[in-house]
Design a protein around this motif. Sequence first.
Motif, PDB file in Angstrom:
ATOM      1  N   VAL A  21      87.337  57.763 -52.963  1.00  0.00           N
ATOM      2  CA  VAL A  21      88.206  56.758 -52.273  1.00  0.00           C
ATOM      3  C   VAL A  21      87.989  56.375 -51.165  1.00  0.00           C
ATOM      4  CG1 VAL A  21      90.146  57.814 -53.979  1.00  0.00           C
ATOM      5  CG2 VAL A  21      89.803  58.636 -51.633  1.00  0.00           C
ATOM      6  N   LEU A 132      87.717  48.716 -50.626  1.00  0.00           N
ATOM      7  CA  LEU A 132      88.197  49.575 -51.667  1.00  0.00           C
ATOM      8  C   LEU A 132      88.241  48.822 -53.077  1.00  0.00           C
ATOM      9  CD1 LEU A 132      90.774  50.776 -49.204  1.00  0.00           C
ATOM     10  CD2 LEU A 132      89.413  52.084 -50.227  1.00  0.00           C
ATOM     11  N   SER A 177      83.036  53.834 -51.073  1.00  0.00           N
ATOM     12  CA  SER A 177      82.967  55.590 -51.013  1.00  0.00           C
ATOM     13  C   SER A 177      81.389  55.838 -51.014  1.00  0.00           C
ATOM     14  CB  SER A 177      83.680  55.946 -52.062  1.00  0.00           C
ATOM     15  OG  SER A 177      83.302  57.174 -52.669  1.00  0.00           O
ATOM     16  N   CYS A 266      91.968  53.143 -56.314  1.00  0.00           N
ATOM     17  CA  CYS A 266      91.168  52.616 -55.043  1.00  0.00           C
ATOM     18  C   CYS A 266      91.778  50.880 -55.238  1.00  0.00           C
ATOM     19  CB  CYS A 266      89.691  52.433 -55.219  1.00  0.00           C
ATOM     20  SG  CYS A 266      89.043  54.405 -54.754  1.00  0.00           S
TER      21      CYS A 266
END
Length: 280
Positions: A21, A132, A177, A266
């Motif tokens: 994440v 994200l 990530s 996310c």
Amino acid sequence: MTILMSILLGIIQGIAEFIPVSGSGHFAIIMALFDNAQIRENNAVFMVFMHLATLISICVAFRKEIGEMISDSLEYLRDRGDSVSGEAAALKPPARTTLFVIIGTLPMLIALIFRGRVEALMLNTAFVGFALIATGALLIVTDKYIKRGSKSEKTMQLADALLIGLAQVVATLPGFSRSGTTIAVGLARGFSGSFAVKFSLLLSIPTVFGGVIFYISRAVSSGAGFSLFGTYLIGFAIATVIGFFAIQILRRILAKGGFGKIAFYCLIVGAVTLIISLIF
């Protein structure tokens, strides 16, 4: 930095460094939500503790594998040095892993060149939100379209290590990530789920260790002190313990299911971050 903030950041470090994440993305969001000065005060010293926590979590979780890598690599070097026949010494799987971790770390030299620009992006919440969302999309693609293979330390190749190493470079951008990106590329290269996790985290060891050295040097050069040692130590302990258990959870996720719920998280957090940053 307060004890509460140290606890919060320790929890984020422990979870988000391994569960895909994005730890850097969540750090950036926390910096935007709370007092930047509070987090940045003696930031280099605190980051030493956070990197050490990550390093210890990985080394404890993979202590057996790391021990075999060290012993077999030393045995290979010794046998090669003792060889008088010109015959190549056998490279056992753990020693192959060591070699490919070294090769996979080389692309991080690119990240060193652009480190200043990458750190500046920590203040750009719009970019963090976009990253994200991209991480969530990558996890969905990994679940839906990438078929897991059977490659292991016995069969992985030079190209695999380099491509995963390049993925690690991309993941230095806040919001991406590191674990998710490198595992996704590993799976795309035909790795089994368990080996994709194993190689991803073993590959992070030199980078995290380099981060420890970097932040120590930054702390020394900036004259930062250890007046908040106790506060930092609390965050360190929390990040270490949670990090160890997060690794076990990551292994189970790859063994029993996929990244579906994590991808959804996310996407939501990224979208909210992006929208708020554009409005305000």
